[in-house]
Write an enzyme that holds these catalytic residues in place. Structure first.
Site, PDB file in Angstrom:
ATOM      1  N   GLY A 179       4.041  47.833   8.489  1.00 52.02           N
ATOM      2  CA  GLY A 179       5.521  47.679   8.509  1.00 52.02           C
ATOM      3  C   GLY A 179       5.722  49.067   7.667  1.00 52.02           C
ATOM      4  O   GLY A 179       7.685  49.312   7.308  1.00 52.02           O
TER       5      GLY A 179
ATOM      6  N   PRO B 271      -1.301  46.591   7.921  1.00 53.24           N
ATOM      7  CA  PRO B 271      -0.418  48.178   8.015  1.00 53.24           C
ATOM      8  C   PRO B 271      -1.504  49.052   9.176  1.00 53.24           C
ATOM      9  O   PRO B 271      -1.840  49.410   9.209  1.00 53.24           O
ATOM     10  CB  PRO B 271      -1.362  49.021   6.488  1.00 53.24           C
ATOM     11  CG  PRO B 271      -2.409  48.224   6.514  1.00 53.24           C
ATOM     12  CD  PRO B 271      -2.129  46.542   7.200  1.00 53.24           C
TER      13      PRO B 271
ATOM     14  N   ARG C  44       8.115  61.715  19.210  1.00 48.51           N
ATOM     15  CA  ARG C  44       8.802  60.986  18.088  1.00 48.51           C
ATOM     16  C   ARG C  44      10.459  61.777  18.231  1.00 48.51           C
ATOM     17  O   ARG C  44      11.518  60.940  17.655  1.00 48.51           O
ATOM     18  CB  ARG C  44       8.327  60.808  16.310  1.00 48.51           C
ATOM     19  CG  ARG C  44       7.413  59.525  16.640  1.00 48.51           C
ATOM     20  CD  ARG C  44       5.940  59.340  15.445  1.00 48.51           C
ATOM     21  NE  ARG C  44       7.306  58.248  14.339  1.00 48.51           N
ATOM     22  CZ  ARG C  44       7.879  58.814  13.925  1.00 48.51           C
ATOM     23  NH1 ARG C  44       8.111  59.773  13.662  1.00 48.51           N
ATOM     24  NH2 ARG C  44       8.950  58.598  12.989  1.00 48.51           N
TER      25      ARG C  44
ATOM     26  N   TYR D 201      13.018  59.141  19.021  1.00 48.76           N
ATOM     27  CA  TYR D 201      13.791  58.101  17.161  1.00 48.76           C
ATOM     28  C   TYR D 201      14.591  59.160  16.670  1.00 48.76           C
ATOM     29  O   TYR D 201      15.079  58.284  15.303  1.00 48.76           O
ATOM     30  CB  TYR D 201      12.644  57.198  16.086  1.00 48.76           C
ATOM     31  CG  TYR D 201      11.667  56.611  17.373  1.00 48.76           C
ATOM     32  CD1 TYR D 201      11.774  56.139  17.972  1.00 48.76           C
ATOM     33  CD2 TYR D 201      10.060  57.086  17.082  1.00 48.76           C
ATOM     34  CE1 TYR D 201      10.687  54.831  18.175  1.00 48.76           C
ATOM     35  CE2 TYR D 201       8.812  56.453  17.308  1.00 48.76           C
ATOM     36  CZ  TYR D 201       9.698  55.446  17.638  1.00 48.76           C
ATOM     37  OH  TYR D 201       8.292  54.363  18.517  1.00 48.76           O
TER      38      TYR D 201
ATOM     39  N   CYS E 202      11.129  70.842  30.534  1.00 43.14           N
ATOM     40  CA  CYS E 202      12.205  71.375  31.020  1.00 43.14           C
ATOM     41  C   CYS E 202      13.280  70.093  30.687  1.00 43.14           C
ATOM     42  O   CYS E 202      13.723  69.037  31.439  1.00 43.14           O
ATOM     43  CB  CYS E 202      12.128  71.771  32.158  1.00 43.14           C
ATOM     44  SG  CYS E 202      11.114  72.751  32.769  1.00 43.14           S
TER      45      CYS E 202
END
Ligand SMILES: *Cc1c(COP(=O)(O)O)cnc(C)c1O
Length: 423
Positions: free
Chosen positions: A239, A274, A312, A316, A344
């Site tokens: 994290g 990790p 991404r 997010y 598209c």
């Protein structure tokens, strides 16, 4: 270390010219630096030199076989979240004795595979899974070393879609139920509850949520031991964030200090998982400008990479640095543009209203910080083949995943039995 630097006016990856690579391989492609990955791994090893800690790379961040081989050669373990990942880790030579199997929905087949390969630890996330694993272990005549993943109800203060340690998140067993869970594990045959696990989310930029979660783990270990459970390990998940936009997250050393402070007194082996932090800034996506389009409202730079290659920003609202491969002249005027791909969907937008050096058709650019959660999330949407992945190391490069071809895509499908052939 940032291995992607300008040399003689051209962006290089660990000594390899990205302009030359683009000519040879075509665009788009991912490029990873083995040296940068090794350097970051060593930062963990150094930071934890005075603790009994094992780094188990969370391979969902980037599961390319050559990346996994890099970790195997460095002596790392792996955190896997599917049977497929387990098989990839083994294929790359990561020893089973350093593999952790995480995830909320492991199937019976996946549990059986994990038991037959003899991995270090299976992280159980529900009572139902505990029963399924007990049955599988008894059937095989083995004892499974498990951790129970606890949901500590800590807000990681990261993006909602990558928060995993709050009560409303699907992960782990509520900490209030932990005592019951360990009691049940002790009763069931074939299980050895050796560890407590947590993983509260991804891309954390503050140590405070870690400190809160790990303190709860330490308290729980004390309670479990008092109740007679032989807890030897704590698995603290992953994290730790990376620098995407200039805001530097805590270093592995600062993270290690929090771990020592919160769980150091327990005498437990510490397992670390990790992912992003080890590989995120060791990779880039290289793309070429197809067209520019100056509109009334805004100007667009249309590139040959798209959301199917790097999702991404769409998924997010993530930020990726964008740099031209040709070094911009000092004092070049910046232009405010939207950088978009050819897919598209309006969501196929890498950035809006970003001030970038002037870009024209044919120019190469890179998306920074694309080593984690990028290539692994790629799809072939719009019948766009998977792009190649290149590993570089001190002036050498190797194609570690070839560009998928349209033929590859077509070969995987067929007409239905009742349909007629096309001549
Ligand atoms: C995704 C995940 C990790 C790695 O997270 P990063 O943010 O990439 O470090 C570690 N452990 C578990 C259980 C995960 O699901």
């Amino acid at each position: 270390m940032n291995p992607f630097r300008y040399k003689n006016g051209v962006l290089h990856a660990d000594g390899v010219s990205l302009a030359d690579l683009a000519t040879e391989i075509g665009t788009p492609f991912y490029c990873y630096s083995e040296s940068a990955i090794s350097a970051q791994y060593r930062a963990y090893v150094d930071a934890f030199a005075d603790q009994d800690a094992v780094v188990c790379y969370a391979m969902k961040a980037n599961d390319n076989l050559a990346i996994l081989r890099t970790f195997a050669e460095l002596g790392a373990g792996a955190d896997v979240v599917s049977g497929g990942e387990l098989q990839r880790a083994l294929a790359a030579g990561i020893p089973p004795s350093k593999i952790i199997f995480s995830g909320v929905g492991k199937t019976e087949d996946e549990l059986a595979l994990a038991l037959s390969t003899g991995i270090m630890q299976i992280n159980v996330e529900s009572f139902a899974e505990m029963e399924a694993l007990s049955r599988a272990a008894v059937a095989k005549g083995v004892t499974a070393e498990i951790a129970i993943r606890i949901n500590p109800n800590v807000d990681a203060k990261t993006h909602d879609k990558i928060s995993t340690g709050r009560k409303q998140d699907k992960f782990g067993i509520d900490i209030e139920l932990a005592a019951d869970a360990y009691r049940k594990a002790a009763e069931l045959p074939g299980l050895d509850a050796a560890a407590v696990a947590v993983h509260i989310g991804s891309q954390l930029t503050s140590l405070d949520p870690f400190r809160a979660a790990f303190s709860r783990v330490a308290e729980l270990v004390g309670e479990l031991r008092a109740a007679g459970h032989d807890i030897r390990r704590v698995d603290l998940g992953g994290g730790l964030g990376i620098d995407y936009d200039g805001a530097a997250p805590p270093t592995p050393a600062a993270y290690a200090a929090v771990i020592k402070e919160t769980v150091g007194h327990l005498g437990c082996r510490v397992l670390l998982e990790p992912g992003r932090n080890l590989v995120g800034n060791a990779g880039i996506l290289v793309s070429r400008v197809i067209y520019t389009k100056d509109g009334d409202d805004r100007d667009f730079v249309i590139v040959d990479a798209a959301m199917n290659d790097l999702i991404r920003p769409a998924l997010y609202d993530a930020y990726h640095g964008i740099r031209p491969v040709a070094e911009p002249a000092g004092g070049a005027n910046l232009q405010r543009v939207d950088v978009v791909g050819p897919v598209c969907e309006t969501g196929d937008t890498f950035t809006r209203a970003r001030d970038l050096p002037p870009l024209s058709a044919g120019d190469l650019l890179i998306f920074d910080s694309a080593g984690a959660y990028c290539a692994v999330m790629a799809s072939t949407y719009n019948a766009r083949p998977h792009v190649p992945e290149i590993l570089v190391k001190e002036g050498q490069f190797s194609i570690v995943r070839a560009r998928q071809t349209i033929e590859d895509m077509l070969r995987a499908e067929n007409f239905a039995d009742w349909q007629t052939a096309v001549n």
